[in-house]
Enzyme design. Structure first.
Site, PDB file in Angstrom:
ATOM      1  N   ASP A  97      -0.610 -18.582 -42.361  1.00 24.14           N
ATOM      2  CA  ASP A  97      -0.263 -19.416 -41.048  1.00 24.14           C
ATOM      3  C   ASP A  97      -1.289 -18.770 -39.756  1.00 24.14           C
ATOM      4  O   ASP A  97      -2.401 -18.522 -39.965  1.00 24.14           O
ATOM      5  CB  ASP A  97       1.293 -18.986 -40.938  1.00 24.14           C
ATOM      6  CG  ASP A  97       1.990 -20.114 -39.959  1.00 24.14           C
ATOM      7  OD1 ASP A  97       1.555 -20.280 -38.867  1.00 24.14           O
ATOM      8  OD2 ASP A  97       2.912 -20.634 -40.666  1.00 24.14           O
ATOM      9  N   HIS A 146       3.853 -19.482 -34.281  1.00 26.65           N
ATOM     10  CA  HIS A 146       4.303 -20.326 -35.391  1.00 26.65           C
ATOM     11  C   HIS A 146       4.387 -19.410 -36.766  1.00 26.65           C
ATOM     12  O   HIS A 146       5.385 -19.370 -37.484  1.00 26.65           O
ATOM     13  CB  HIS A 146       3.269 -21.588 -35.640  1.00 26.65           C
ATOM     14  CG  HIS A 146       3.594 -22.252 -36.553  1.00 26.65           C
ATOM     15  ND1 HIS A 146       3.193 -22.091 -38.230  1.00 26.65           N
ATOM     16  CD2 HIS A 146       4.129 -23.613 -36.584  1.00 26.65           C
ATOM     17  CE1 HIS A 146       3.696 -23.211 -38.685  1.00 26.65           C
ATOM     18  NE2 HIS A 146       4.221 -24.154 -37.932  1.00 26.65           N
ATOM     19  N   SER A 183       7.665 -27.276 -41.029  1.00 24.01           N
ATOM     20  CA  SER A 183       7.194 -25.816 -41.074  1.00 24.01           C
ATOM     21  C   SER A 183       8.386 -24.949 -41.275  1.00 24.01           C
ATOM     22  O   SER A 183       8.167 -23.873 -41.226  1.00 24.01           O
ATOM     23  CB  SER A 183       6.458 -25.575 -39.682  1.00 24.01           C
ATOM     24  OG  SER A 183       5.153 -25.918 -39.743  1.00 24.01           O
TER      25      SER A 183
END
Length: 792
Positions: A155, A212, A583
């Site tokens: 990620d 994220h 996600s």
């Protein structure tokens, strides 16, 4: 997608009122001399005897030296070698011209050559909603075994100081760990985050700058952290699915950009480092062939080492066939809502209350503020631009609430003194990139999503420099709330027109935008519109997505330097943030998979996947235009506790997958290279046999308007009780006759295998028609369910 297409952070991450995006294409992967970065995939590493020596990098350089010439003279090939993949599989990335690419594709030992595309990255209530409550799992959880599980997260990195990643009460690092902490500048690992790497010339640290990767890692394996919220919204306990598990962070994304050559390098390292499973909240905007997609390639080599890869389905829904994660050795996760919705309310000066959607952290304190009836226009801001909120005249809007038919990424409302924004759901959406403004009407965005292709990019991060996007519109049943940077909400078009009338017909129109609150949603679970749909465009016989999990309004850890909403003027800093997207659904299943691996360390990746799929809770179709509900959610909604005791599993070996590749028609020599062994395709290989892969769902494609008879061969392994008897039942469908032979499976011992054949006979099926059914094997305690799909 622009030429340098995107693996997206599959997070609808910082959510905006923007649905479809038309970027100006710019190829940032191309050099002035016409060279682009290509990935040269060469299959498995060759097996050599102890007395032999093989250097992958030397081999890769020798290939380049054969191909690269300048003015007819051989030049130094090292300057064009970007990276060698040499730890877990064989291949390299290099800067090539188109002619060199074509030549290198013909070199013996090369399986495929494809451009390195750029992918972008796309909890309190969610675990309880799935029945995976903290007090329940505590009694079943083996913390010692779970602490030996290592979740590799590919990620944007991780924020190591987050409470979710504290190593308090953690023991020594597992002995099987072969990785390192190469986190770079200002980064330190601990006994929770035991590994860190970063990739790309622009990166200098595994530290997450966008939030994220921190968010997804904490959903999968974050610690139990009580009393967290987003400014008091969604208050509760944040925890991962496997809170005692370790984390290895692979920062393949530099900010918002994730190039494929970096992602493949992360797979190469993660596999060799000894992770237990890999969680990847990334996806492309469309599906690619198995030898042309780095996620598929990396996941295959992870599978052969006993490592399961869990991936987001994508945020390109609700378009038919929009799912991009299509390989059978990947567990593909769709996004659904939980029973907690975050809403907002508008109170007009006349006392009327209107419900809308937004994640609005700003308290109004009972104050009603004036609404701008007409924005008008001036030299500072022309009338058309003002009425569409492209710009604002500070003299007209300061201290007032404005009605905006659309919102801009670079919205400057706050700096011009605007104190609130009211906008309609699903009307017109505007996205300002660094180059231009794209305006798309709602009905056009609907068409774009149904016919997504070249030139339309993921609604997440775009190459032209935007933020993350998703629209939650009334067209799509109010999927989710949007994160706002000042008091704002989206209301239905009908209510918007009413508020507009009130503002223009009242002498002193006023309104109050309340702080957001959580309400109960009795319709959950339901798959959201943005979640990518089946069918599988590469291999229709493999049902995708596989499963659905919570992916809407998920509260989890965040980077304090990450953009909270993505609006330019939003300078807030938070430790926990609310995001939506596949996600977020992906790491939920990653955490469950880690939990299952701690409970059943001998289970293969396919066995874990089967346990999750065959115990899933049935769901209802969310949207009428979807051909069949299974294209939204696969086998159903994930059911963690039941997955721990599935009764039977559909196991799949590496050789089974290789045989499927042969049946698909892959070149036999390429299959041999991929296998890394002296593997030979069966002489009986045929496209019709792909459906016989021992997958937990049964899917086939038939010719339109012709009668058909299908035969599915399957084998199940007993992981339930000794001396158990399973009887089959089939959900009837008037359009087909489904029989199973035998109808009873008797097992005498654990790990015993039994085979059966499913016959599906039907008449003519018209175009755009799909037949669905299911079969269930039951011993009275376990119910092992498999969807059956027949499509034209």
């Amino acid at each position: 997608m622009a030429k340098k297409s995107s693996i997206s952070f599959i997070c609808l991450s910082f959510i905006f009122l923007a649905f479809a995006i038309i970027p100006l294409q710019c190829d940032i992967n191309e050099n002035d001399d016409g060279r682009k970065t290509y990935i040269i995939y060469m299959g498995s590493l060759p097996k050599v005897s102890p007395s032999s020596f093989y250097s992958p990098t030397s081999h890769h350089l020798s290939i380049l030296k054969q191909i690269i010439y300048s003015g007819g003279n051989e030049i130094d090939a090292t300057s064009f070698l970007v990276r060698s993949y040499k730890r877990s599989f064989n291949g390299f990335a290099a800067k090539l011209t188109r002619d060199e690419r074509d030549k290198i594709a013909q070199v013996e030992g090369v399986v495929s050559v494809f451009e390195s595309k750029t992918l972008h990255t796309q909890t309190t209530r969610s675990w309880d909603f799935m029945g995976f409550a903290e007090n329940v799992t505590a009694t079943k959880r083996n913390s010692s075994a779970e602490s030996d599980v290592i979740v590799g997260v590919i990620d944007s990195g991780i924020w190591p100081e987050s409470e979710s990643f504290s190593d308090e009460n953690f023991g020594d690092v597992p002995k099987k760990w072969r990785g390192t902490c190469a986190g770079g500048k200002n980064f330190t690992c601990n006994k929770k985050i035991i590994g860190a790497r970063f990739y790309g010339d622009e990166g200098d640290s595994t530290r997450d700058k966008v939030g994220h990767g921190t968010h997804t890692a904490s959903i999968a394996a974050g610690n139990i952290v009580h009393d967290v919220s987003f400014y008091g919204i969604a208050k509760g306990t944040a925890r991962g699915g496997a809170p005692s598990a370790r984390i290895a962070s692979y920062a393949a994304c530099i900010g918002e950009s994730c190039t494929e050559n970096n992602i493949l390098a992360a797979f190469d390292d993660a596999i060799a480092d000894g992770v237990t499973l890999i969680s990847v909240s990334l996806a492309t905007s469309k599906a690619y062939g198995f030898t042309d997609d780095v996620l598929t390639i990396g996941a295959f080599h992870a599978m052969e080492r006993g490592i399961l890869t869990v991936q987001s389905a994508g945020n390109d829904g609700p378009g038919e066939g929009s799912v991009s994660s299509v390989a059978p050795w990947i567990l593909t996760v769709a996004a659904s809502r939980t029973d907690r919705r975050i809403i907002d309310k508008l109170v007009l000066g006349n006392g009327q209350k209107i419900m809308g959607i937004s994640i609005n952290s700003f308290a109004s304190n009972g104050s009603k503020l004036p609404i701008v009836a007409k924005l008008g226009g001036s030299k500072k801001c022309p009338r058309f631009d003002a009425e569409n909120c492209y710009c604002f005249d500070k003299d007209l809007v300061k201290g007032k609430i404005v009605l905006c038919p659309m919102l801009l990424l670079e919205n400057t409302a706050k700096s011009h003194g605007v104190v609130g924004v009211i906008t309609p759901k699903g009307e017109v959406f505007v996205v300002r990139t660094r180059h231009d403004v794209a305006v798309i009407a709602a009905h056009q965005s609907k068409l774009s999503f149904r016919n997504r292709g070249k030139g339309v990019i993921d609604p997440i991060f775009n190459n032209a420099g935007g933020g993350a996007f998703v629209t939650c519109t009334d067209e799509w049943d109010d999927d989710c709330s949007v994160m706002v940077s000042l008091p704002s909400l989206a209301i239905s078009s009908k209510d918007y027109d009413m508020v507009n009338f009130y503002a223009n017909s009242t002498k002193n129109p006023k309104a109050e935008i309340l702080k957001s609150e959580a309400i109960k949603d009795i319709t959950a679970p339901i798959v959201v519109s943005f979640s990518s749909r089946g069918p599988n465009s590469i291999v229709p016989e493999i049902l995708k997505p596989d499963i659905s999990a919570p992916g809407v309004e998920i509260l989890a850890a965040f980077s304090p330097v990450g953009p909270v909403s993505g609006y330019d003027e939003d300078k807030r800093s938070v430790r926990y943030n609310i995001l939506s997207g596949t996600s977020m659904s992906c790491p939920h299943v990653s955490g469950i998979s880690a939990y299952l691996k701690s409970r059943h360390p001998d289970w293969s990746p396919a066995a874990i996947k089967s346990a999750i799929l065959t115990t899933a809770k049935p769901m209802k179709k969310s949207f009428s235009f979807d051909l069949v509900g299974e294209f939204e959610y696969g086998s159903g909604h994930v059911n963690p506790l039941q997955a721990d005791d599935p009764g039977l599993v559909y196991d799949i070996s590496k050789d089974d997958y290789l045989e499927m590749l042969c049946n698909l028609g892959l070149n036999a020599s390429d299959v041999k290279l991929i296998s890394g062994e002296n593997y030979t395709c069966p002489a009986t290989s045929h496209r019709d046999l792909v459906k016989n892969l021992n997958y937990p769902s049964l899917t086939a494609k038939v010719e339109a308007l012709k009668p058909f008879k299908l035969m599915f061969n399957r084998t199940v392994t007993n992981v339930g009780f000794d001396n158990s008897i399973y009887k089959v039942s089939v959900l009837p469908n008037s359009k087909v006759n489904i029989t199973v032979e035998p109808e009873i499976l008797s097992f005498k011992s654990l790990n015993e295998k039994k085979s059966f054949v499913v016959s599906v006979v039907g008449g003519e099926i018209s175009y755009q028609n799909v037949i669905s059914s299911s079969l269930v094997w039951s011993d009275g305690t376990h119910n092992v369910r498999s969807p059956i799909i027949v499509m034209v």
